[in-house]
Design a protein around this motif. Structure first.
Motif, PDB file in Angstrom:
ATOM      1  N   LEU A 203       0.835  -1.186   0.000  1.00 43.99           N
ATOM      2  CA  LEU A 203       0.000   0.000   0.000  1.00 43.99           C
ATOM      3  C   LEU A 203       0.875   1.243   0.000  1.00 43.99           C
ATOM      4  O   LEU A 203       1.969   1.257   0.568  1.00 43.99           O
ATOM      5  CB  LEU A 203      -0.917   0.014   1.223  1.00 43.99           C
ATOM      6  CG  LEU A 203      -1.847  -1.192   1.401  1.00 43.99           C
ATOM      7  CD1 LEU A 203      -2.755  -0.967   2.605  1.00 43.99           C
ATOM      8  CD2 LEU A 203      -2.673  -1.442   0.147  1.00 43.99           C
ATOM      9  N   SER A 204       0.369   2.289  -0.636  1.00 48.28           N
ATOM     10  CA  SER A 204       1.039   3.584  -0.649  1.00 48.28           C
ATOM     11  C   SER A 204       0.088   4.617  -0.064  1.00 48.28           C
ATOM     12  O   SER A 204      -0.950   4.271   0.509  1.00 48.28           O
ATOM     13  CB  SER A 204       1.445   3.961  -2.077  1.00 48.28           C
ATOM     14  OG  SER A 204       0.287   4.134  -2.894  1.00 48.28           O
ATOM     15  N   GLN A 205       0.414   5.883  -0.212  1.00 50.27           N
ATOM     16  CA  GLN A 205      -0.482   6.931   0.266  1.00 50.27           C
ATOM     17  C   GLN A 205      -1.751   7.011  -0.565  1.00 50.27           C
ATOM     18  O   GLN A 205      -2.755   7.580  -0.125  1.00 50.27           O
ATOM     19  CB  GLN A 205       0.235   8.280   0.211  1.00 50.27           C
ATOM     20  CG  GLN A 205       1.439   8.391   1.134  1.00 50.27           C
ATOM     21  CD  GLN A 205       2.196   9.689   0.915  1.00 50.27           C
ATOM     22  OE1 GLN A 205       1.767  10.570   0.170  1.00 50.27           O
ATOM     23  NE2 GLN A 205       3.342   9.821   1.562  1.00 50.27           N
ATOM     24  N   ASP A 206      -1.736   6.459  -1.760  1.00 49.25           N
ATOM     25  CA  ASP A 206      -2.875   6.495  -2.675  1.00 49.25           C
ATOM     26  C   ASP A 206      -3.848   5.373  -2.316  1.00 49.25           C
ATOM     27  O   ASP A 206      -3.538   4.193  -2.498  1.00 49.25           O
ATOM     28  CB  ASP A 206      -2.389   6.332  -4.115  1.00 49.25           C
ATOM     29  CG  ASP A 206      -3.495   6.531  -5.139  1.00 49.25           C
ATOM     30  OD1 ASP A 206      -4.682   6.409  -4.771  1.00 49.25           O
ATOM     31  OD2 ASP A 206      -3.174   6.794  -6.309  1.00 49.25           O
ATOM     32  N   THR A 207      -5.024   5.732  -1.821  1.00 52.58           N
ATOM     33  CA  THR A 207      -5.993   4.711  -1.410  1.00 52.58           C
ATOM     34  C   THR A 207      -6.651   4.022  -2.598  1.00 52.58           C
ATOM     35  O   THR A 207      -7.427   3.085  -2.414  1.00 52.58           O
ATOM     36  CB  THR A 207      -7.090   5.332  -0.521  1.00 52.58           C
ATOM     37  OG1 THR A 207      -7.746   6.392  -1.242  1.00 52.58           O
ATOM     38  CG2 THR A 207      -6.481   5.890   0.762  1.00 52.58           C
TER      39      THR A 207
END
Length: 265
Positions: A203-207
């Motif tokens: 996971l990244s900051q982009d949901t």
């Protein structure tokens, strides 16, 4: 050149002495130590690799600046074998329509130029210890943060415009799980162990994105070989998986996901 001047465009042009000096500067700035300095070939030229150890965790130096990420579908041509494999998946009910290119347009981010900072990024992803919404605070307590989606793609592909970080094709006689012989097992150009196993899901900051794998969905589902490799594509955002993990149904799934901590400079 100073660390504040360092960017991806100039990274390949540096001599070894400058790389060593910058590596020591990075280590000093974050309170770590240089664990490795190496060189190899990437994008048709010499490539430097710097690893920094801090607090028992190893990080790779990722030069930033103006960089190109995403995938150019218009310039890509699948092999006949890839098209045939995808057609088999469609016939079995697992495809997303008869056209492979149209399917890729739904899951891959487009080719584009972005600006990202120069950072240190963890060589290994680490399992989430809190639900995704709580991970930023958990990491911040250690001086870390989650990567942005653009940072993740840049760090994975290291400037390569190919579908996968190693090229445009993948072995079609196996899926990338439990296999130690395929190209996915090599560390990438920056020294990251990334996009290496379809059971991985970062996971990244982009949901709206899941990177580097799909948690084993395609493997367990028997989607087909090419569809089993596509979650490892550098620009694959896997929007359906992201919708699941961040939705109500994913409340109990977060322990199966990971993230790749970033140490800002």
């Amino acid at each position: 050149m100073t660390l504040d001047d360092l960017d991806f465009a100039g990274w390949r042009s540096l001599d070894v002495s400058t790389v060593r000096r910058l590596a020591e500067e990075v280590a000093g700035r974050v309170g770590g130590s240089v664990s490795d300095i190496g060189a190899g070939e990437h994008l048709g030229g010499v490539w430097h690799r710097v690893l920094i150890e801090r607090g028992g965790q190893e990080f790779a130096l990722i030069p930033g600046g103006r960089v190109t990420v995403g995938f150019d579908l218009a310039a890509w041509q699948p092999t006949p074998e890839e098209e045939a494999d995808y057609a088999e998946s469609v016939a079995a009910g697992f495809g997303y329509g008869p056209d492979l290119r149209a399917h890729l347009a739904q899951v891959l981010s487009p080719r584009r130029t972005v600006t990202v900072p120069t950072v240190l990024m963890a060589v290994e992803a680490e399992a989430l210890t809190e639900p995704p919404a709580d991970m930023p605070d958990e990491l911040a307590a250690r001086g870390l943060r989650m990567p942005s989606a653009d940072e993740w793609e840049h760090a994975c592909g290291a400037g390569a415009g190919t579908l996968f970080r190693w090229g445009d094709t993948c072995p079609l006689d196996r899926i990338p799980y439990g296999d130690r012989s395929g190209p996915q097992n090599d560390l990438n150009a920056f020294g990251l162990r990334i996009a290496h196993d379809t059971y991985s899901a970062e996971l990244s900051q982009d949901t709206g994105a899941v990177h580097g794998g799909d948690g084993g969905e395609s493997a367990c589902g028997g989607y087909g070989t090419l569809l089993g490799w596509l979650p490892l594509a550098t620009a694959n955002r896997n929007p359906s998986m992201a919708e699941l993990v961040y939705g109500e149904e994913g409340e109990d799934m977060w322990e199966d996901f990971s993230t790749r901590p970033v140490l800002p400079l």
